[in-house]
Every structure is written in C-alpha cells, then in structure tokens.
Design a protein around this motif. Sequence first.
Motif, PDB file in Angstrom:
ATOM      1  N   GLY A 203     -10.534   3.090  15.151  1.00 14.42           N
ATOM      2  CA  GLY A 203      -9.582   2.203  15.679  1.00 14.42           C
ATOM      3  C   GLY A 203      -7.999   2.857  15.305  1.00 14.42           C
ATOM      4  N   GLY A 204      -8.040   3.623  14.373  1.00 15.30           N
ATOM      5  CA  GLY A 204      -6.662   4.260  14.080  1.00 15.30           C
ATOM      6  C   GLY A 204      -5.777   3.563  13.200  1.00 15.30           C
ATOM      7  N   VAL A 205      -6.457   2.486  12.308  1.00 11.84           N
ATOM      8  CA  VAL A 205      -5.552   1.786  11.537  1.00 11.84           C
ATOM      9  C   VAL A 205      -5.176   2.385  10.099  1.00 11.84           C
ATOM     10  N   CYS A 206      -5.864   2.959   9.697  1.00 11.01           N
ATOM     11  CA  CYS A 206      -5.740   4.029   8.444  1.00 11.01           C
ATOM     12  C   CYS A 206      -4.519   5.082   8.721  1.00 11.01           C
ATOM     13  N   ALA A 207      -4.567   5.605   9.967  1.00 18.33           N
ATOM     14  CA  ALA A 207      -3.847   6.710  10.511  1.00 18.33           C
ATOM     15  C   ALA A 207      -2.222   6.054  10.667  1.00 18.33           C
ATOM     16  N   GLY A 208      -2.476   4.905  11.088  1.00 13.89           N
ATOM     17  CA  GLY A 208      -1.026   4.345  11.608  1.00 13.89           C
ATOM     18  C   GLY A 208      -0.385   3.676  10.225  1.00 13.89           C
ATOM     19  N   LEU A 209      -1.278   3.438   9.509  1.00 13.78           N
ATOM     20  CA  LEU A 209      -0.793   2.822   7.961  1.00 13.78           C
ATOM     21  C   LEU A 209      -0.105   4.137   7.371  1.00 13.78           C
ATOM     22  N   ALA A 210      -0.962   5.303   7.330  1.00 15.61           N
ATOM     23  CA  ALA A 210      -0.565   6.567   6.422  1.00 15.61           C
ATOM     24  C   ALA A 210       0.774   7.029   7.231  1.00 15.61           C
ATOM     25  N   THR A 211       0.972   6.970   8.512  1.00 17.93           N
ATOM     26  CA  THR A 211       2.095   7.422   9.106  1.00 17.93           C
ATOM     27  C   THR A 211       3.343   6.391   8.610  1.00 17.93           C
ATOM     28  N   TYR A 212       3.006   5.339   8.796  1.00 17.55           N
ATOM     29  CA  TYR A 212       4.206   4.233   8.699  1.00 17.55           C
ATOM     30  C   TYR A 212       4.662   4.110   7.180  1.00 17.55           C
ATOM     31  N   LEU A 213       3.568   4.275   6.065  1.00 15.00           N
ATOM     32  CA  LEU A 213       4.219   4.234   4.635  1.00 15.00           C
ATOM     33  C   LEU A 213       4.290   5.663   4.037  1.00 15.00           C
ATOM     34  N   GLY A 214       4.070   6.715   5.002  1.00 11.07           N
ATOM     35  CA  GLY A 214       4.365   8.212   4.548  1.00 11.07           C
ATOM     36  C   GLY A 214       3.371   8.567   3.515  1.00 11.07           C
TER      37      GLY A 214
ATOM     38  N   PHE B  64      -9.273   7.077   1.990  1.00 15.66           N
ATOM     39  CA  PHE B  64     -10.190   7.066   0.817  1.00 15.66           C
ATOM     40  C   PHE B  64      -9.803   5.614   0.154  1.00 15.66           C
ATOM     41  N   LEU B  65      -8.810   5.096  -0.018  1.00 21.23           N
ATOM     42  CA  LEU B  65      -8.512   3.933  -0.516  1.00 21.23           C
ATOM     43  C   LEU B  65      -9.011   2.497   0.632  1.00 21.23           C
ATOM     44  N   CYS B  66      -9.135   2.876   1.669  1.00 16.83           N
ATOM     45  CA  CYS B  66      -9.798   1.778   2.733  1.00 16.83           C
ATOM     46  C   CYS B  66     -11.276   1.874   2.407  1.00 16.83           C
ATOM     47  N   VAL B  67     -11.950   3.268   2.139  1.00 15.14           N
ATOM     48  CA  VAL B  67     -13.499   2.996   1.865  1.00 15.14           C
ATOM     49  C   VAL B  67     -13.553   2.442   0.479  1.00 15.14           C
ATOM     50  N   ILE B  68     -12.785   2.546  -0.494  1.00 14.40           N
ATOM     51  CA  ILE B  68     -12.921   1.930  -1.730  1.00 14.40           C
ATOM     52  C   ILE B  68     -12.739   0.478  -1.606  1.00 14.40           C
TER      53      ILE B  68
ATOM     54  N   PHE C 121     -13.054  -7.901   7.864  1.00 16.53           N
ATOM     55  CA  PHE C 121     -12.012  -8.924   8.469  1.00 16.53           C
ATOM     56  C   PHE C 121     -10.717  -8.564   8.723  1.00 16.53           C
ATOM     57  N   ALA C 122     -10.263  -8.010   7.479  1.00 13.80           N
ATOM     58  CA  ALA C 122      -8.778  -7.378   7.695  1.00 13.80           C
ATOM     59  C   ALA C 122      -8.786  -6.311   8.642  1.00 13.80           C
ATOM     60  N   TYR C 123      -9.763  -5.211   8.590  1.00 11.37           N
ATOM     61  CA  TYR C 123      -9.691  -4.305   9.485  1.00 11.37           C
ATOM     62  C   TYR C 123     -10.016  -4.597  10.930  1.00 11.37           C
ATOM     63  N   ILE C 124     -10.721  -5.630  11.211  1.00  6.65           N
ATOM     64  CA  ILE C 124     -10.956  -5.913  12.682  1.00  6.65           C
ATOM     65  C   ILE C 124      -9.702  -6.468  13.181  1.00  6.65           C
ATOM     66  N   VAL C 125      -9.016  -7.454  12.095  1.00 15.05           N
ATOM     67  CA  VAL C 125      -7.952  -8.231  12.762  1.00 15.05           C
ATOM     68  C   VAL C 125      -6.773  -7.105  12.666  1.00 15.05           C
ATOM     69  N   ALA C 126      -6.752  -6.224  12.161  1.00 17.43           N
ATOM     70  CA  ALA C 126      -5.724  -4.997  12.328  1.00 17.43           C
ATOM     71  C   ALA C 126      -5.885  -4.258  13.517  1.00 17.43           C
ATOM     72  N   VAL C 127      -7.305  -4.156  13.946  1.00 11.12           N
ATOM     73  CA  VAL C 127      -7.311  -3.294  15.124  1.00 11.12           C
ATOM     74  C   VAL C 127      -6.964  -4.346  16.295  1.00 11.12           C
ATOM     75  N   LEU C 128      -7.257  -5.607  16.108  1.00 12.65           N
ATOM     76  CA  LEU C 128      -6.787  -6.562  17.197  1.00 12.65           C
ATOM     77  C   LEU C 128      -5.113  -6.605  17.287  1.00 12.65           C
ATOM     78  N   LEU C 129      -4.719  -6.696  16.363  1.00 12.44           N
ATOM     79  CA  LEU C 129      -3.292  -7.164  16.376  1.00 12.44           C
ATOM     80  C   LEU C 129      -2.361  -6.055  16.550  1.00 12.44           C
ATOM     81  N   ILE C 130      -2.721  -5.037  15.869  1.00 17.93           N
ATOM     82  CA  ILE C 130      -1.527  -3.776  15.698  1.00 17.93           C
ATOM     83  C   ILE C 130      -1.756  -3.064  17.160  1.00 17.93           C
TER      84      ILE C 130
ATOM     85  N   PHE D 104     -16.217  -6.132   0.764  1.00 14.50           N
ATOM     86  CA  PHE D 104     -16.828  -5.780   2.225  1.00 14.50           C
ATOM     87  C   PHE D 104     -16.385  -6.743   3.006  1.00 14.50           C
ATOM     88  N   PRO D 105     -16.686  -7.964   2.948  1.00 17.25           N
ATOM     89  CA  PRO D 105     -16.579  -9.075   4.013  1.00 17.25           C
ATOM     90  C   PRO D 105     -14.897  -9.232   4.153  1.00 17.25           C
ATOM     91  N   VAL D 106     -14.061  -9.145   3.289  1.00 10.22           N
ATOM     92  CA  VAL D 106     -12.728  -9.589   3.464  1.00 10.22           C
ATOM     93  C   VAL D 106     -11.974  -8.183   3.991  1.00 10.22           C
TER      94      VAL D 106
END
Length: 132
Positions: free
Chosen positions: A22-33, A41-45, A56-65, A51-53
């Motif tokens: 989905g590119g959420v981690c790549a987008g966050l990395a670019t945005y935050l530097g 790695f932090l996303c996997v942790i 859900f947050a990752y799926i919402v981010a894929v749909l909204l960002i 896991f459930p939260v």
Amino acid sequence: MTVLAGTTGRRLYRDADRAVLGGVCAGLATYLGFNLKVTRFLCVIAFLCVFPVAAFAYIVAVLLIPSSSSRIYDEELDHERRKQALREEILRTKPTVRDVRERYRDMDERLARIERYVTSSRYQLDEEFRRL
C-alpha cells in the motif's frame, strides 16, 4: 490534513513507487524524513504488539491517504527524495579510516610535489617564459 506551523506545506501521501503493502510506510518515511527501513521495522513491531489495532489503522491509512502516483510531483517532494537518497547513499558508502588515511596521504604527496616545483629553479624559468 492540517499543515502544522513550521512545515513548508508538505502533505502526507502513500508512496506507490516504494510500496510493499500500500505504500503507507514509504509515505510516512518521506513525510517525516525517516529512513524507510526504520519506519517499516517500527510498523512490524506495532503489528506484533497490537495486531488488531495496527491492522485496522493500516487499512484505514491505505483507504484514506491518497497515493502519490495519482498526483503530479512538485519540486519540494523531488528535492526531499533526492536528499533522502543522498543520505542513504552516504550511509552506505561511509569511508573507512583506511580510505581517509589514503586520501590524506595522496593529498600530502601532491602538496609536496607542488612545494618542490614552486621552490625549484624550473618554476622561476617557467615564470619568466610566461611573462614574455
């Protein structure tokens, strides 16, 4: 999304060019530097801890960002990516002590050759020919 005071109008986008899921981690990395590997790695942790939260947050981010492939890249984003790529390249090609020592040895030898030339009679002769 609101722009915080102190930011220069950057917006959060999913990075489709460097995407794995989905590119959420790549987008966050670019945005935050941040480094992309650290962000992933932090996303996997987060997935392992809550896991459930996190899922859900990752799926919402894929749909909204919005995806970055659906918009025209502006100069600032390209500049930020080039800076990030340069940082990563510098970290990969960090010179060793041996490289630095060899570089300074070469510069010292070049300086010694220049000093020998400038203090030689050949230099004086060359100067006289240049004046003609």
